[in-house]
Design a protein around this motif. Structure first.
Motif, short mmCIF file in Angstrom:
data_model
loop_
_atom_site.label_atom_id
_atom_site.label_comp_id
_atom_site.label_asym_id
_atom_site.label_seq_id
_atom_site.Cartn_x
_atom_site.Cartn_y
_atom_site.Cartn_z
N GLU A 84 0.80 -1.23 0.00
CA GLU A 84 0.00 0.00 0.00
C GLU A 84 0.83 1.28 0.00
O GLU A 84 0.30 2.38 -0.18
CB GLU A 84 -0.95 -0.02 1.20
N GLY A 85 2.12 1.16 0.23
CA GLY A 85 2.98 2.35 0.20
C GLY A 85 4.43 1.92 0.08
O GLY A 85 4.79 0.81 0.47
N ILE A 86 5.26 2.81 -0.52
CA ILE A 86 6.68 2.50 -0.72
C ILE A 86 7.51 3.51 0.06
O ILE A 86 7.37 4.72 -0.12
CB ILE A 86 7.08 2.65 -2.22
N LEU A 106 8.29 1.69 -8.78
CA LEU A 106 7.19 0.93 -8.18
C LEU A 106 6.02 1.86 -7.86
O LEU A 106 4.86 1.54 -8.13
CB LEU A 106 7.67 0.25 -6.88
N ALA A 107 6.34 3.03 -7.28
CA ALA A 107 5.29 3.97 -6.87
C ALA A 107 4.48 4.43 -8.09
O ALA A 107 3.26 4.56 -8.03
CB ALA A 107 5.90 5.16 -6.16
N LEU A 108 5.18 4.63 -9.20
CA LEU A 108 4.53 5.12 -10.42
C LEU A 108 3.70 4.02 -11.09
O LEU A 108 2.59 4.24 -11.55
CB LEU A 108 5.61 5.63 -11.38
N PRO A 112 1.54 5.44 -2.99
CA PRO A 112 2.27 6.60 -2.45
C PRO A 112 3.72 6.27 -2.11
O PRO A 112 4.05 5.14 -1.76
CB PRO A 112 1.49 6.98 -1.19
N LEU A 113 4.54 7.30 -2.23
CA LEU A 113 5.99 7.17 -2.02
C LEU A 113 6.41 8.07 -0.87
O LEU A 113 5.89 9.18 -0.72
CB LEU A 113 6.68 7.63 -3.32
N ILE A 114 7.35 7.59 -0.05
CA ILE A 114 7.91 8.47 0.99
C ILE A 114 9.41 8.24 1.11
O ILE A 114 9.87 7.09 1.11
CB ILE A 114 7.18 8.27 2.35
#
Ligand code: KG4
Ligand code: ZN
Length: 341
Positions: free
Chosen positions: A74-76, A98-100, A105-107
Motif C-alpha cells: 500500500e505504500g513505498i 514501483l510507486a509510479l 504513495p511514495l515516501i
C-alpha cells in the motif's frame, strides 16, 4: 497499512514488508561485505553496481517471504540519505518506478530516522519524550524526540563516528572489514584496563570526537610491536570498546538529565555491540530510565526500519512526489515535514 521498505544507502541491499509499522512480514538483507572486504572498506562504485544486480531478486524474495503479491503493497518507503549517493540512487529509482507503476504513495526516509524506528518496531509502546543515541558507521548523534517526526539534535560527533573509529582501528590490527563486530568478538576475553587510552572528549559538551582515540590506538599499535593475534591485541580490543562505551553512556546520561526522557533508545549498527549494550543497560537501570535496544539484526542496516518509519509518516498524511531527491543530507534536527497541499 502494508509498507514496502527499500534500503541501499551503503553496502546492504535490503527490502522488507512491514504491516502497521510493527509487524515484520519479511526483512531480507543481502550483504555485500564479502565483495568489499578485500579492499578493507566499502568501494562506492562497486556498491552501486551490486545494488543494481541484487535489488530485484531481493524484492522478489522479500515478497515471497511475506507471502503477498506486489499489488497488496500500500505504500513505498525508501532511504534517501545520508549515504553513498550512487548507492542511494539505485534504491530511490526503484522505489519511484514501483510507486509510479502500481501506483502507490511514495515516501523518502532519512536513514537515521530509519534507525530510530527500529526501536519502535521492536517495542511499539514507547513513551515520549524519547532520547535516542544513534551510533552507526558514519554518525554518532544524540537526539531528543518529543513526538513522532520531531527531532532535536543535542549532540553529534565533530569528526569520526564511533563505528568508523572501530572499523579503522580494527583494520590497523589486521582484522577484516567491518571491524566493529570483530573487535566485539575479540575483546570478550580481554582486560579493558591493560592498554591506556584517552577518554574521548570528557568535557561537559554533548558532542563527541573519536579521531583522537583512533590516533592513540594506532600509535599504541605501532609502539607495541606485539603480534596482532596475541593477548595484547585482545586487551586492546577490550580497551577500545571500554572507552567508546564509557563516553557514549556518560554523554547519554548527561543528555538525559537535560531532556528528562521517559524512554532511552539505543540504535544504529554500533548498538549491536555487546559492551555498549551491557553498559547502557546498567546506567539506565541505575537512573530508572526505560531503555529500548532493538535486537542486533535490527540495529545494523535493514529495510524493515525504513518501512516502519514510512508507516508513521504515511499515517501523518505525508507523501513525497517523483521529484524525491536520491540524496538528502538534511540533518535530522532540521528536517521539516512538508504536508501535502
Ligand atoms: O548502521 P550501520 O549498519 O550502517 C551505517 O549506517 O553506517 O552501522 C555500521 C557500523 C560499522 O561501523 C560496524 O563496524 C558497526 O556498525 N558494528 C559494530 C557491531 N556491529 C556493527 N560495532 C561494534 N560492535 C558490533 N557488534
Ligand atoms: Zn545505518
Amino acid at each position: 497499512m502494508i509498507v514496502l521498505g527499500i534500503e541501499t544507502s551503503c553496502d546492504e541491499t535490503a527490502v522488507a514488508v512491514v504491516e502497521d509499522g510493527r509487524r515484520i512480514r519479511s526483512n531480507v538483507v543481502a550483504s555485500q561485505v564479502q565483495l568489499h572486504r578485500r579492499f578493507g572498506g566499502v568501494v562506492p562504485e562497486l556498491a552501486s553496481r551490486k545494488h543494481v544486480e541484487r535489488l530485484l531478486p531481493v524484492l522478489d524474495e522479500s515478497l515471497e517471504q511475506a507471502g503477498l503479491p506486489l499489488t497488496r503493497v500500500e505504500g513505498i518507503a525508501v532511504s534517501h540519505g545520508p549515504g553513498l549517493v550512487g548507492a542511494l540512487t539505485v534504491g530511490v529509482a526503484a522505489a519511484k518506478g514501483l510507486a509510479l507503476s502500481l501506483p502507490r504513495p511514495l515516501i523518502g526516509i532519512n536513514h537515521l530516522e530509519g534507525h530510530i524506528y527500529a526501536a519502535f518496531l521492536s517495542e511499539p509502546e514507547i513513551e515520549f519524550p524519547v532520547l535516542a543515541l544513534i551510533v552507526s558507521g558514519a554518525h554518532t548523534d544524540l537526539v531528543a524526540m518529543s513526538a513522532h517526526g520531531s527531532y532535536d539534535v543535542l549532540g553529534r560527533t565533530r569528526d569520526d563516528a564511533a563505528g568508523e573509529a572501530f572499523d579503522k582501528i580494527a583494520r590497523a590490527m589486521g582484522l577484516p572489514y567491518p571491524g566493529g563486530p570483530e573487535l566485539d568478538e575479540l575483546g570478550r576475553q580481554g582486560d579493558p584496563t591493560k592498554v591506556a587510552l584517552p577518554l574521548p572528549m570528557p568535557d561537559g559538551s554533548l558532542d563527541f570526537s573519536f579521531s583522537g582515540l583512533k590516533t592513540a590506538a594506532l600509535l599504541a599499535l605501532r609502539k607495541a610491536n606485539h603480534p596482532s593475534d596475541g593477548q595484547w591485541a585482545v586487551d586492546l580490543a577490550a580497551s577500545v570498546q571500554h572507552v567508546v562505551a564509557k563516553v557514549l553512556v556518560n554523554k547519554t546520561m548527561a543528555a538525559a538529565e537535560r531532556a528528562r526522557p521517559r524512554t532511552v533508545i539505543l540504535v544504529g549498527g554500533v548498538a549491536a555491540n555487546s559492551v555498549l549494550r551491557a553498559r547502557m543497560e546498567q546506567a539506565c537501570a541505575g537512573k530508572g530510565y526505560r531503555l529500548v535496544i532493538p535486537p542486533p539484526a535490527l540495529c545494523t542496516d535493514n529495510a524493515a526500519m525504513v518501512a516502519a518509519a514510512g508507516d508513521y509518516r504515511f499515517g501523518r498524511g505525508l507523501r513525497d512526489d517523483l521529484a524525491l531527491s536520491a540524496y538528502s543530507d538534511l540533518p535530522l534536527g532540521r528536517r521539516t515535514e512538508r504536508l501535502p497541499a
